[in-house]
Design an enzyme around this catalytic site. Sequence first.
Site, PDB file in Angstrom:
ATOM      1  CB  VAL A 310      -0.958   0.032   1.211  1.00  0.00           C
ATOM      2  CG1 VAL A 310      -1.970  -1.085   1.134  1.00  0.00           C
ATOM      3  CG2 VAL A 310      -0.208  -0.042   2.524  1.00  0.00           C
ATOM      4  CG  ASP A 311       1.105   5.792  -1.833  1.00  0.00           C
ATOM      5  OD1 ASP A 311       2.269   5.942  -1.442  1.00  0.00           O
ATOM      6  OD2 ASP A 311       0.388   6.737  -2.215  1.00  0.00           O
ATOM      7  CE  LYS A 312       3.646   8.656   4.363  1.00  0.00           C
ATOM      8  NZ  LYS A 312       2.809   9.880   4.206  1.00  0.00           N
ATOM      9  CE  LYS A 494       5.963   4.802  -3.393  1.00  0.00           C
ATOM     10  NZ  LYS A 494       4.737   5.630  -3.383  1.00  0.00           N
ATOM     11  CB  VAL A 511      -3.653  -0.414  -2.482  1.00  0.00           C
ATOM     12  CG1 VAL A 511      -4.850   0.525  -2.423  1.00  0.00           C
ATOM     13  CG2 VAL A 511      -4.090  -1.855  -2.318  1.00  0.00           C
TER      14      VAL A 511
END
Length: 644
Positions: A310-312, A494, A511
Amino acid sequence: MSRLQQIVAGRWFVPAVSGTLIVLSWVAGGIEMALVGAILMVAAAVVAGWRIAVQAVRSLLTKHVGIDLLVSVAAIGAIIIGNFWEAAAVTFLFAIGHALEAATLNRTRSALAELVAVAPDVAVVLRGGQQVEVGAGDVEVGETVLVKHGAKVPVDGTVVAGTGGIDEASITGESMPVDKGEGDQVFAGTVSRSGFLQVRASGIGADTTLARIIHRVEEAQDAKAKTQSFIDRFARWYTPAVLLLALIAGLVSGDVVLALTLLVIGCPGALVISIPVAIVAGIGRAAKDGILIKGGEYLETAAKIDVVAVDKTGTLTQGRPRLTDVVVLDPALERADVLRWAANAEAGSEHPLARPILAAADAEGISVALPEHVHPIAGKGIEVMSAGHRVLVGNQALLEQFGVRDDGGAERAARHLADGGRTPMIIAVDDTVVGVIAVADTVRDDAATMVDQLHAAGVRRVVMLTGDVQAVASAIATATGIDEVRAALLPEDKLAAVQELQRAGHTVAMVGDGVNDAPALAAADIGVAMGAAGSAVAVETADIALMGDHLLKLPEAIGLAKRTVSVMRQNIAIALLTVVALLAGVFLGGVTMAIGMLVHEASVMVVIVNAMRLLRRQRAAGSARRPRSTGSAVERRPGVLTEG
């Protein structure tokens, strides 16, 4: 089409006529009219079987040997040897199976039908100062559309005036109305539950979010899963194998009835429908809940996900930084004085973190003056002239550049705030450090619950991939229960992280927001777009698009995928066990052609009922809990924090 034509074209017309002829044949036999009974029974077989035979011929012309051929050969052979009842029973029951399959697929496509039903027909637009009612497709981009209480929103657009509550269940699956005001986005097919809105149209007809969803669901329900493709390949050699088995059995035993019975018993009707009905039901259920799954293959892959990356910023956090702390270091000043100096400096800044500082000053009634001179310093902060004073806002390196002495208080305060997941900025006026302020992007209330539910759904690891620094990322991980943190990543980093996880044998879902995360999203086994309702690109390109901005939709989607694949496997097992048991019954004796078809249809019904369970909404796995902390990470100036 006339009423009679509709009846004749209906899926149940052929089974009804064939069944009636069978009953009349029995009646004729009961009153000793054997010839009439035989004719009626043959007629029943012809009525039910002619479409099956036509389909078998068409398949042969395309060099495809299908299940229809087995039924056609068996029925024709039964008529030739005088087993009229068996011929009628086989074709009648097979026709019922086709009708049940069509009815079930239509039922499981109900989500698509409901989406089409909510499409608006008319719109009220302002033209020449007058309210004019036009077709929804006749609205022009840029026109102002009026949305009154109880009316459907006819276009995608932006609210330019008014307030109201909009029911967006048809788009996002959210049951509660969403308050809308000036600047907010609305979608075609949603319904006004209160208020009055003026909306500037930006998407009409096929360019609306609703139209894109309908198109995507339609495509997805027709897309095949890997399991379904396997069964198609299986059928290509299975049918000739059954034909060969029946031929050998007939030649060896000299029993034509045995050969024909084997043909009928070998028809895997339940196997043919087992996968499509589950895919359509699963994707339909997801669409009702505001989850768009691109197709059967992605549904099947989603069930294997064991790592979620997941991205933050904007995913685990709100994506909207706010002022959290004002530390006063000059005893001659008050809190409001420190905030005023910071706001005066940031009033001339284009940096994203200027907005929460100015918003906080406005909320506290602090007047802000525009600076006379603004000088951004890359990687350090900003220098401005305000009311004849030099004001510095930035990091320790900025103080050192301008020779401002710090006794260590500012550095300690900044380090303490950073350790708590906040973004610190030191404020200096002329040659004096006056304070430290901090901003933070708050963790979403449901972020920790999402992580819990992902684990409950079978996900082994949840990994945060962020461009932010380690201290901030770690604070978010502590607050949410994230298993692993990889911080200070560029977009290519990433991508490399996702590929590394895949090389380790994991099925990875990524995500993100689809912008700086695009390479990682494309490389992941499943790319998930959140809050995709307003993004045509996200709806079209994401493997799974969560229409609403709701984190708990992610574990819900994975859980539904696992349930769907489980139903597929159950259905395949039911179908194959039925065929094996019936074939054994034929060789051991006791299973006739009619009994075999009856059991087949029963297995079809079992498969259908099993798949229909997917249409029921399941409660999300896992239990809700409160976030562990309120500290979280934010973007910051170059050299202090980076956007995650």
